[in-house]
Design a protein around this motif. Structure first.
Motif, PDB file in Angstrom:
ATOM      1  N   ASP A   1       0.814  -1.207   0.000  1.00 36.28           N
ATOM      2  CA  ASP A   1       0.000   0.000   0.000  1.00 36.28           C
ATOM      3  C   ASP A   1       0.854   1.267   0.000  1.00 36.28           C
ATOM      4  O   ASP A   1       0.402   2.323  -0.450  1.00 36.28           O
ATOM      5  N   ALA A   2       2.104   1.170   0.482  1.00 39.52           N
ATOM      6  CA  ALA A   2       3.000   2.335   0.497  1.00 39.52           C
ATOM      7  C   ALA A   2       4.446   1.876   0.354  1.00 39.52           C
ATOM      8  O   ALA A   2       5.247   1.991   1.286  1.00 39.52           O
ATOM      9  N   PRO A   3       4.808   1.343  -0.813  1.00 39.24           N
ATOM     10  CA  PRO A   3       6.162   0.808  -0.981  1.00 39.24           C
ATOM     11  C   PRO A   3       7.221   1.905  -0.866  1.00 39.24           C
ATOM     12  O   PRO A   3       7.073   2.993  -1.437  1.00 39.24           O
ATOM     13  N   GLU A   4       8.259   1.622  -0.156  1.00 37.69           N
ATOM     14  CA  GLU A   4       9.341   2.577   0.046  1.00 37.69           C
ATOM     15  C   GLU A   4      10.019   2.944  -1.270  1.00 37.69           C
ATOM     16  O   GLU A   4      10.433   4.092  -1.485  1.00 37.69           O
ATOM     17  N   ALA A   5      10.118   1.980  -2.175  1.00 34.40           N
ATOM     18  CA  ALA A   5      10.850   2.199  -3.424  1.00 34.40           C
ATOM     19  C   ALA A   5      10.210   3.257  -4.311  1.00 34.40           C
ATOM     20  O   ALA A   5      10.901   3.901  -5.109  1.00 34.40           O
ATOM     21  N   LEU A   6       8.901   3.467  -4.186  1.00 27.29           N
ATOM     22  CA  LEU A   6       8.230   4.382  -5.102  1.00 27.29           C
ATOM     23  C   LEU A   6       8.648   5.831  -4.896  1.00 27.29           C
ATOM     24  O   LEU A   6       8.548   6.649  -5.817  1.00 27.29           O
ATOM     25  N   SER A   7       9.102   6.161  -3.710  1.00 29.93           N
ATOM     26  CA  SER A   7       9.547   7.530  -3.456  1.00 29.93           C
ATOM     27  C   SER A   7      11.061   7.669  -3.537  1.00 29.93           C
ATOM     28  O   SER A   7      11.607   8.744  -3.254  1.00 29.93           O
ATOM     29  N   ALA A   8      11.732   6.595  -3.931  1.00 32.10           N
ATOM     30  CA  ALA A   8      13.192   6.644  -4.070  1.00 32.10           C
ATOM     31  C   ALA A   8      13.560   6.898  -5.527  1.00 32.10           C
ATOM     32  O   ALA A   8      12.972   6.311  -6.444  1.00 32.10           O
ATOM     33  N   ASP A   9      14.537   7.772  -5.750  1.00 33.80           N
ATOM     34  CA  ASP A   9      14.944   8.079  -7.124  1.00 33.80           C
ATOM     35  C   ASP A   9      15.718   6.933  -7.757  1.00 33.80           C
ATOM     36  O   ASP A   9      15.680   6.744  -8.974  1.00 33.80           O
ATOM     37  N   THR A  10      16.439   6.177  -6.953  1.00 38.15           N
ATOM     38  CA  THR A  10      17.193   5.031  -7.474  1.00 38.15           C
ATOM     39  C   THR A  10      16.844   3.785  -6.674  1.00 38.15           C
ATOM     40  O   THR A  10      16.468   3.869  -5.498  1.00 38.15           O
ATOM     41  N   TRP A  11      16.949   2.648  -7.336  1.00 37.76           N
ATOM     42  CA  TRP A  11      16.679   1.364  -6.692  1.00 37.76           C
ATOM     43  C   TRP A  11      17.954   0.522  -6.683  1.00 37.76           C
ATOM     44  O   TRP A  11      18.791   0.628  -7.601  1.00 37.76           O
ATOM     45  N   ARG A  12      18.056  -0.322  -5.680  1.00 40.90           N
ATOM     46  CA  ARG A  12      19.139  -1.308  -5.645  1.00 40.90           C
ATOM     47  C   ARG A  12      18.538  -2.655  -6.042  1.00 40.90           C
ATOM     48  O   ARG A  12      17.926  -3.325  -5.215  1.00 40.90           O
ATOM     49  N   PRO A  13      18.688  -3.044  -7.303  1.00 43.72           N
ATOM     50  CA  PRO A  13      17.986  -4.254  -7.774  1.00 43.72           C
ATOM     51  C   PRO A  13      18.556  -5.527  -7.163  1.00 43.72           C
ATOM     52  O   PRO A  13      19.767  -5.653  -6.946  1.00 43.72           O
TER      53      PRO A  13
END
Length: 734
Positions: A254-266
């Motif tokens: 419902d509120a994934p942390e990744a969506l507000s992050a500019d970069t992801w660590r895949p």
């Protein structure tokens, strides 16, 4: 920047959608071929089942649901939690305004934003979500291609504001890649492998362990036979294969942390909690529209075939063309055998929704939101296949032959079996094996094509093929050997009503309903054998029918109606002397339909049906309901009173009551029964279930929720209600 294709057309605002037969939550499109939900807070999930003969998806008005290939229990692609109070599990599509850091979902789940406008349109072969929030109007269409094993999403975004916007789209799902539902999630996830293919803009997934036993190497020692991919038409800005890395610690979808992050660590590979998340950016000038596509593909033909599948749909115009084919395919499939009556609700059910429900939910997907079955029921899909008789009888013939292949040489059959594994359940339920005879007779009656009797198929335990007439004859022969000294068939571990599971485990209990069923089949097949020049068999079947009818009217009659059965100890079920289960519906309706009851007796048992079983919500399966478990009868008595078979409206059987009313020329009761089970006219707060498909059951009078519908989509009542309306209510039958 995005290469998303510009478009001029603007999605219709949800508020402008016209409604037919409206209720507080929605209504039908004017032509009846789409159900339009305007308030997602329906009493229970209102879902759509979408698919082709091999693959598909189930999706509710919140956007929750699951996808499958070949078997909706053994071949489940995406993870889903069957939890109806929240209904927030499945595949999701998020939007993020990059400059304002606003995040929402393009269907209610999982974020449940407060939209400015919302509509969910369930159609024949597709579902569309139309939402407006933060001056962005979105249209998200989900569907399955006509033939390819690929689920397609077409997303259209419109900037209704004054300034340019940068919108990130993120599609996200949890990989299941195997059996579902599974109580061993933490164990199951240890075997899934994911990888990101940047060149193909896709996340691939496979499972190295399948819970279907390998005959050579044992349990948990075979791979799931498919490889899957989640891909997009746009350049991928970020991708993720690990659930915890996407949602964050102590957070959820419902509120994934990744969506507000500019970069992801895949994180991909074999050591993660496998998900698929793809993010791309869409540049959206003021007043303009952009579209983006997503693909969820699966194949058992290897990686090269999967890549070919992705290449076929890697452009939005290819996805749009596929959607046009889906619409045209359903138009063509349902074009024949249409009705026009003074009641538009009957027309839209008979012309579209009942057949769509049967074909997608029962024949192809074999699932609904209440049940992921995946299996072929020997009796179930044979009955359902009659939906093809007036539009594509060759498909009914294919189903008949498939079931003939799942018969043993002694005439017995699987109760159900799973495609993919070919594992099945062998029981002593006594009606299963006779549906081959009923549906074959229906095929002959409709088509006049007797060549089907020469179709040759092997037996499960004998590779030597035999013609269909031999398969049918062996089924009859087995039933003849399972007959009581009084001339009635044994009930075994249940007949059509699986809940009568203990009545005849000692092979002494008798089924009166099965006697009625068999009497009709003997008449049909005496006629068929006579047509084929086999007068000896025809005479034998007529003689057997006469003896059976005499036994039914002698030992099966209770005084005012027919008994339902006798138990192993000789006690009666469905008798006026019983404290519960005094009268059963099927024992009366089939006596009428198959001419077991003569004129006076038919009127007598029909009068009993009207007095004891006809209710405002349909014909009850039995009355009164069992209030205490009775191990001598079976698990039907373990349902709460009024639930499902235990004194509720079991809709499948209620459709046969409509046919019996027509045969009795009782138009008043026929109209009452048809109106009572018509899903379109219900108060949704009482009924709960979808207004556009039939439920498996409706709670009876001893339930505190009298009139509540449940177990929609995956029910044989849809095909039988279509036949009841067309062949009995309207009287047009072969």
């Amino acid at each position: 920047m995005s290469s998303a294709t510009p478009r001029i057309a603007t999605p219709q605002a949800p508020a402008d959608l016209p409604m037919l037969l409206p209720n507080p939550y929605g209504g039908f499109a004017p032509d009846g071929r789409e159900y339009r939900i305007r308030d997602w807070r329906t009493p229970r999930p209102w879902s759509n089942v979408i698919g082709n003969p091999r693959s598909g998806l189930a999706v509710s008005q919140t956007g929750s649901g699951f996808s499958w290939i070949d078997n909706s229990q053994l071949g489940v692609i995406t993870r889903w939690q069957q939890e109806f109070a929240m209904d927030a599990s499945g595949k999701f599509l998020y939007a993020r305004d990059v400059d304002r850091d606003l995040v929402w979902s393009l269907s209610p789940a999982p974020c449940f934003p407060d939209y400015d406008a919302y509509a969910c349109r369930h159609g024949l072969g597709y579902t569309v979500f139309e939402t407006t929030l933060y001056d962005i109007t979105a249209r998200w269409t989900l569907f399955a291609d006509v033939t390819d094993t690929v689920e397609l999403w077409l997303v259209e975004l419109v900037n209704q504001g004054a300034g340019a916007r940068r919108i990130e789209l993120c599609g996200a799902l949890e990989w299941n890649c195997g059996n579902a539902p599974s109580p061993r999630r933490e164990f199951h996830k240890l075997f899934i492998e994911t990888q990101f293919d940047a060149g193909r803009r896709a996340i691939l997934a496979r499972n190295h362990m399948w819970e279907v036993a390998n005959p050579r190497y044992g349990h948990w020692n075979t791979p799931w036979p498919f490889v899957c991919a989640f891909a997009t038409t746009e350049p991928v800005q970020a991708a993720q294969g690990d659930r915890a890395s996407f949602v964050g610690r102590n957070r959820g979808f419902d509120a994934p942390e990744a969506l507000s992050a500019d970069t992801w660590r895949p994180r991909f590979g074999r050591h993660e909690d496998a998900i698929g998340a793809l993010r791309c950016t869409v540049a959206l000038p003021a007043g303009e529209t952009r579209e983006v596509g997503f693909m969820l593909a699966a194949t058992d033909a290897g990686d090269d075939a999967l890549h070919e599948l992705l290449n076929r749909y890697d452009r939005c115009d290819a996805i749009r063309a596929s959607l046009a084919r889906v619409r045209a395919d359903w138009d063509q499939r349902l074009a024949a055998h249409r009705v026009e009556t003074p009641d538009p609700s009957i027309d839209l059910l008979a012309n579209d929704w009942l057949r769509y429900q049967t074909i997608v939910g029962r024949m192809w997907g074999r699932c609904g939101y209440y049940q992921q079955s995946g299996a072929f029921g020997y009796r179930d899909q044979l009955q359902d296949s009659q939906v093809w008789l007036t539009i594509d009888p060759a498909r009914c013939r294919e189903q008949i032959n498939l079931h003939a292949q799942h018969q043993f040489a002694d005439g017995s059959v699987y109760h159900w079996w799973h495609p993919l594994s070919e594992q099945g359940l062998i029981t002593t339920m006594t009606d299963d094996l006779l549906w081959l005879a009923l549906v074959t007779a229906s095929y002959l009656r409709e088509t006049g094509d007797f060549s089907i009797l020469d179709d040759c198929q092997p037996f499960l335990d004998d590779a030597n093929a035999a013609p269909l007439r031999e398969h049918v004859s062996r089924a009859f022969a087995r039933v003849f050997t399972r007959t009581s000294p009084r001339g009635l068939p044994y009930i075994g571990a249940g007949d059509w009503n699986d809940g009568l599971s203990a009545c005849g485990l000692q092979e002494k209990g008798e089924s009166v309903w099965l006697g009625h069923f068999l009497a009709g089949l003997l008449a049909d097949w005496a006629h068929i054998h006579a047509q084929q020049g086999d007068s000896a068999t025809a005479d034998d079947y007529r003689s057997r029918r006469d003896a059976l009818v005499n036994a039914l009217n002698t030992t099966g009659w209770d005084g005012d109606w027919y008994l339902r059965a006798t138990l192993d100890d000789g006690s009666k079920l469905g008798s006026a002397s019983c404290s519960a289960g005094k009268i059963f519906l099927n024992a009366q309706t089939w006596a009428i339909l198959n001419d077991v009851a003569d004129g006076p007796r038919a009127r007598q048992c029909w009068s009993a049906v009207r007095e004891h079983l006809v209710s405002e919500v349909g014909a009850l399966l039995l009355a009164p309901a069992f209030s205490e478990p009775d191990e001598k009868v079976g698990y039907i008595t373990r349902y709460a009173p009024g639930l499902r078979e235990n004194g509720g409206v079991y809709t499948h059987a209620a459709t046969w009551a409509i046919a019996a009313a027509a045969k009795m020329r009782d138009s008043v009761t026929l109209a009452k029964l048809l109106d009572a089970i018509n899903p379109t006219n219900k108060d949704p707060e009482r009924y709960w279930a979808e207004p556009y498909v039939t439920p498996g059951n409706v709670d009876g009078p001893l339930s505190p929720y009298f009139g509540r519908g449940g177990w929609t989509w995956y029910t044989g009542s849809a095909a039988w209600l279509h036949r009841g309306v067309c062949e009995w209510g309207l009287g047009v039958r072969p």
